[in-house]
Design an enzyme around this catalytic site. Sequence first.
Site, PDB file in Angstrom:
ATOM      1  N   TRP A  58       8.607   0.924   8.249  1.00 50.81           N
ATOM      2  CA  TRP A  58      10.076   1.042   8.259  1.00 50.81           C
ATOM      3  C   TRP A  58      10.602   1.943   7.161  1.00 50.81           C
ATOM      4  O   TRP A  58      11.635   2.568   7.311  1.00 50.81           O
ATOM      5  CB  TRP A  58      10.724  -0.343   8.172  1.00 50.81           C
ATOM      6  CG  TRP A  58      10.608  -1.035   6.840  1.00 50.81           C
ATOM      7  CD1 TRP A  58       9.524  -1.709   6.367  1.00 50.81           C
ATOM      8  CD2 TRP A  58      11.619  -1.132   5.831  1.00 50.81           C
ATOM      9  NE1 TRP A  58       9.800  -2.220   5.125  1.00 50.81           N
ATOM     10  CE2 TRP A  58      11.082  -1.890   4.769  1.00 50.81           C
ATOM     11  CE3 TRP A  58      12.933  -0.665   5.711  1.00 50.81           C
ATOM     12  CZ2 TRP A  58      11.792  -2.180   3.604  1.00 50.81           C
ATOM     13  CZ3 TRP A  58      13.640  -0.956   4.562  1.00 50.81           C
ATOM     14  CH2 TRP A  58      13.074  -1.706   3.523  1.00 50.81           C
ATOM     15  N   TYR A 104      16.942   2.784  13.093  1.00 53.34           N
ATOM     16  CA  TYR A 104      17.708   1.643  12.582  1.00 53.34           C
ATOM     17  C   TYR A 104      19.105   1.747  13.194  1.00 53.34           C
ATOM     18  O   TYR A 104      19.966   2.476  12.721  1.00 53.34           O
ATOM     19  CB  TYR A 104      17.739   1.638  11.048  1.00 53.34           C
ATOM     20  CG  TYR A 104      16.632   0.802  10.433  1.00 53.34           C
ATOM     21  CD1 TYR A 104      15.367   0.792  11.008  1.00 53.34           C
ATOM     22  CD2 TYR A 104      16.844   0.002   9.304  1.00 53.34           C
ATOM     23  CE1 TYR A 104      14.353   0.022  10.471  1.00 53.34           C
ATOM     24  CE2 TYR A 104      15.827  -0.768   8.761  1.00 53.34           C
ATOM     25  CZ  TYR A 104      14.581  -0.754   9.350  1.00 53.34           C
ATOM     26  OH  TYR A 104      13.578  -1.517   8.820  1.00 53.34           O
ATOM     27  N   ARG A 150      21.219 -12.846  10.324  1.00 51.45           N
ATOM     28  CA  ARG A 150      22.445 -12.488   9.578  1.00 51.45           C
ATOM     29  C   ARG A 150      23.674 -12.879  10.381  1.00 51.45           C
ATOM     30  O   ARG A 150      24.663 -13.347   9.839  1.00 51.45           O
ATOM     31  CB  ARG A 150      22.442 -11.006   9.251  1.00 51.45           C
ATOM     32  CG  ARG A 150      21.719 -10.642   7.962  1.00 51.45           C
ATOM     33  CD  ARG A 150      20.284 -11.166   7.883  1.00 51.45           C
ATOM     34  NE  ARG A 150      19.618 -10.688   6.697  1.00 51.45           N
ATOM     35  CZ  ARG A 150      18.977  -9.520   6.603  1.00 51.45           C
ATOM     36  NH1 ARG A 150      18.852  -8.741   7.664  1.00 51.45           N
ATOM     37  NH2 ARG A 150      18.429  -9.138   5.476  1.00 51.45           N
ATOM     38  N   TRP A 171      19.643  -4.572  12.702  1.00 45.51           N
ATOM     39  CA  TRP A 171      19.986  -5.542  11.653  1.00 45.51           C
ATOM     40  C   TRP A 171      21.455  -5.907  11.811  1.00 45.51           C
ATOM     41  O   TRP A 171      22.280  -5.051  12.144  1.00 45.51           O
ATOM     42  CB  TRP A 171      19.704  -4.936  10.274  1.00 45.51           C
ATOM     43  CG  TRP A 171      18.267  -4.545  10.145  1.00 45.51           C
ATOM     44  CD1 TRP A 171      17.747  -3.296  10.286  1.00 45.51           C
ATOM     45  CD2 TRP A 171      17.144  -5.414   9.915  1.00 45.51           C
ATOM     46  NE1 TRP A 171      16.375  -3.333  10.144  1.00 45.51           N
ATOM     47  CE2 TRP A 171      15.993  -4.619   9.905  1.00 45.51           C
ATOM     48  CE3 TRP A 171      17.023  -6.791   9.703  1.00 45.51           C
ATOM     49  CZ2 TRP A 171      14.716  -5.147   9.705  1.00 45.51           C
ATOM     50  CZ3 TRP A 171      15.760  -7.315   9.495  1.00 45.51           C
ATOM     51  CH2 TRP A 171      14.619  -6.500   9.499  1.00 45.51           C
ATOM     52  N   GLU A 225      23.819  -7.512   9.645  1.00 46.78           N
ATOM     53  CA  GLU A 225      24.774  -7.825   8.569  1.00 46.78           C
ATOM     54  C   GLU A 225      26.201  -7.491   8.995  1.00 46.78           C
ATOM     55  O   GLU A 225      27.141  -8.235   8.697  1.00 46.78           O
ATOM     56  CB  GLU A 225      24.462  -7.011   7.308  1.00 46.78           C
ATOM     57  CG  GLU A 225      23.192  -7.406   6.583  1.00 46.78           C
ATOM     58  CD  GLU A 225      21.983  -6.593   7.015  1.00 46.78           C
ATOM     59  OE1 GLU A 225      21.969  -6.070   8.163  1.00 46.78           O
ATOM     60  OE2 GLU A 225      21.037  -6.471   6.214  1.00 46.78           O
ATOM     61  N   GLU A 276      10.374  -6.591   0.797  1.00 48.11           N
ATOM     62  CA  GLU A 276      11.437  -6.724  -0.202  1.00 48.11           C
ATOM     63  C   GLU A 276      11.382  -7.997  -1.043  1.00 48.11           C
ATOM     64  O   GLU A 276      12.397  -8.625  -1.297  1.00 48.11           O
ATOM     65  CB  GLU A 276      12.805  -6.601   0.491  1.00 48.11           C
ATOM     66  CG  GLU A 276      12.969  -5.253   1.158  1.00 48.11           C
ATOM     67  CD  GLU A 276      14.312  -5.072   1.847  1.00 48.11           C
ATOM     68  OE1 GLU A 276      14.839  -3.953   1.764  1.00 48.11           O
ATOM     69  OE2 GLU A 276      14.826  -6.010   2.477  1.00 48.11           O
TER      70      GLU A 276
HETATM   71  C1  ACM Z   1      13.554  -3.996   6.415  1.00 50.77           C
HETATM   72  O1  ACM Z   1      14.399  -3.222   6.878  1.00 50.77           O
HETATM   73  N1  ACM Z   1      13.768  -4.617   5.260  1.00 50.77           N
HETATM   74  C2  ACM Z   1      12.306  -4.266   7.087  1.00 50.77           C
END
Ligand code: ACM
Length: 743
Positions: free
Chosen positions: A379, A404, A144, A454, A456, A313
Amino acid sequence: MLIPHPAELTAGTGHFTFDPETRIVATNAAERKLAGLLTEKLSRAAGFSPRLETRAPRRNFLRFTTDDSLPPEAYTLEISEKSIELRAGAYAGLVHGLQTIRQLLPPAIEGNRVQAGVSWQIPSLRIRDEPRFPWRGLMLDVSRHFFGKDYVLATLDRMALFKLNTLHLHLVDDQGWRLEIKGYPRLTEVGAYRVDQEDRHWDARLKNGPADEATYGDFYTQEDIREIVAYARDRGITVVPEIEMPAHVMSALAAYPEFSCHGEPIAVPSGGVWPITDIYCPGKEATFGFLEEVLLEVMELFPSRYLHVGGDEATRTNWEVCEDCQRRMREEGLESTAELQSYFIRRMERFVSAHGRVLIGWDEILEGGLAPGAAVMSWRGTEGGWEASRAGHDVVMTPGDYVYLNQYQGDPDYEPLAFGGYVPLSKVYSFDPLVDSMSTEQQRHVLGGQANLWSEFIADVAGSEYMLYPRLAALAEVLWTPRAAQRWERFSGQLPELFGRLEAMGVNYSRSAYAVTAASELSAEKDRIRVALQSEVAGADIRYALGEEALTAASRPYTTPLELDRTTTVRAAVFADGQPAGDPLTKTFTFHRAVGKPVAYAPVYHAQYPGREDIGLVNILRGSKNFHDGQWQGWLVDDVTLTIDLDEVVTVSSVAVGTMENQGSGIFFPQGVKVAVSTDGVTYQRVGEYARDYARSGEVRLDAFAIEFAPRPVRYLRIAVDNLGHPPQGGSAWMFLDEVIVK
Ligand code: ACM
Ligand code: ZN
């Protein structure tokens, strides 16, 4: 400072001092490699570097001993005035023992310049130590936003400091392919770049066309990866690559559209895409040929036992209408596209295991059945891990609510923009990969846990560091230290030392754990509120000031909840060494005419978001940007009319309705508010309205829709609040209210 805390520690007396005469005793290549990790730091920060010997002198030495009667990651350390003896089962254990020595040295050891006047001493003690779990991980999302090789190397060094042993690189996602693949050069020529929309909120970026100029991006060359893998290995860390499939691959399909169902050109998206329908086509044999060639290059570069294939997803609408996918389903006797997805992952698992590796994927890979040897990364809470371990799979626990680290670690009003949620330091420290309801057999399948970052909302190194530290240190302790020896008070008490060390390392860490939060309650008589001030850190020195008073280290110490009976601004901070240790809190509690008065709802709030029920809109207490904080009342699609009885006729000249917008979570500002007033409860007169046009936004925003009018006598208020209903992007709109302020 010792983080993670060792399994067993016995303090001694006196100390050992490193000086230019100190010798390091190393008898094999691995031990000499290890010595290099320490001498490099000493020569940079202390200006000397201990000579290597194969036999111990009489005193003033550090000796490494490899003793394969110990488990590979275990070590013992005996520090006396005369010597340091580090003994371990294998190289990994020696690295961990060396990191203990590193943490015992003054923080100046982390510096980049020679520091005069430092005594390089460590206390005498004995340690016997080994990890609670074998998988202690961190995932960096480098798709990202891209993070270059130097940052990865720096992160490996910091992971080693905390005895973490697995770096999971999320190399592939819709918004960027980050790994050079020689057989498919367009993966990086095309897939690593997107249109630069970095000035826009992630979820408000515009859709790109394949011909638009793509300038944001970068990737790791295979040479970079070799360097990263070797640097990690020297620090006892395994790098696990993640090559996503079948979804989160728009970057790959932008480069090679022939592996999608429709085969049409698409662009690498610059921001959020949901749902994800452009995914690999498992109907086409060529898709598997491509993926296998990619994985062969990946296995060549990454020696890790585990190979992560993502798997999360996927929205399979294209598979439903694709002739190739439908033919595959007929030929394989698959009843649904869910079974086709299971076929996809099983087929990849056969390929991976045929090459002596173990496939791991996000918990969706369990759906429809999974090959017995595959492992699962849980997760979506811990349920996936629970199911997988019951089915006999090894699991790594990464439940979003605990690890997370892209989520907020403090009040969003004071924090840089983040994904949402709330995972403060103490929450990470409360993480346990073992779920109580797991059987002993299930618990044996839990390899450990991992933090996922993550990216983003994390565009640069400073932002990444801010989210990782100190939360990564908390994670490291809960994964290493025996559960019975984990203590939040000890851990949080070491924060000043930890921050000092992170400072010396040049890390942009967060002080959010020292923030003060306010929790408040309306009194039973509805005429006062009690405000409790809290800090996560046990025993923190909270000082507060009211109204216009200045907030300083000499302000009143907070001991018991404050009682407020009028509009008051409260300022508070944790103080250490005469300075605020975290961001000061400023919060105004507004008393108004409607406080505690009866509110009639038509219709009543949604059962999922009752806030504080009938008192919720007139209790002085405001909601935060976290819509789960218990202050917000919600309506789904419905408008609401509120009728408030002020008990007596009073003069009123303004009404404000507190509301929020969080479009990413389906919450939209009302379209409008209309206010009518009455003295008898029968005839109402409209006194004003407020209208607001819908505008797409990716931000979480709080606002009060205020209506002012000439002062007039009022006993009853009728307030109509209009829900957006159905937003242009589809779905149903939530409307959230926290307070109606009548003045
Ligand atoms: C995830 O957070 N889509 C693995
Ligand atoms: Zn298809």
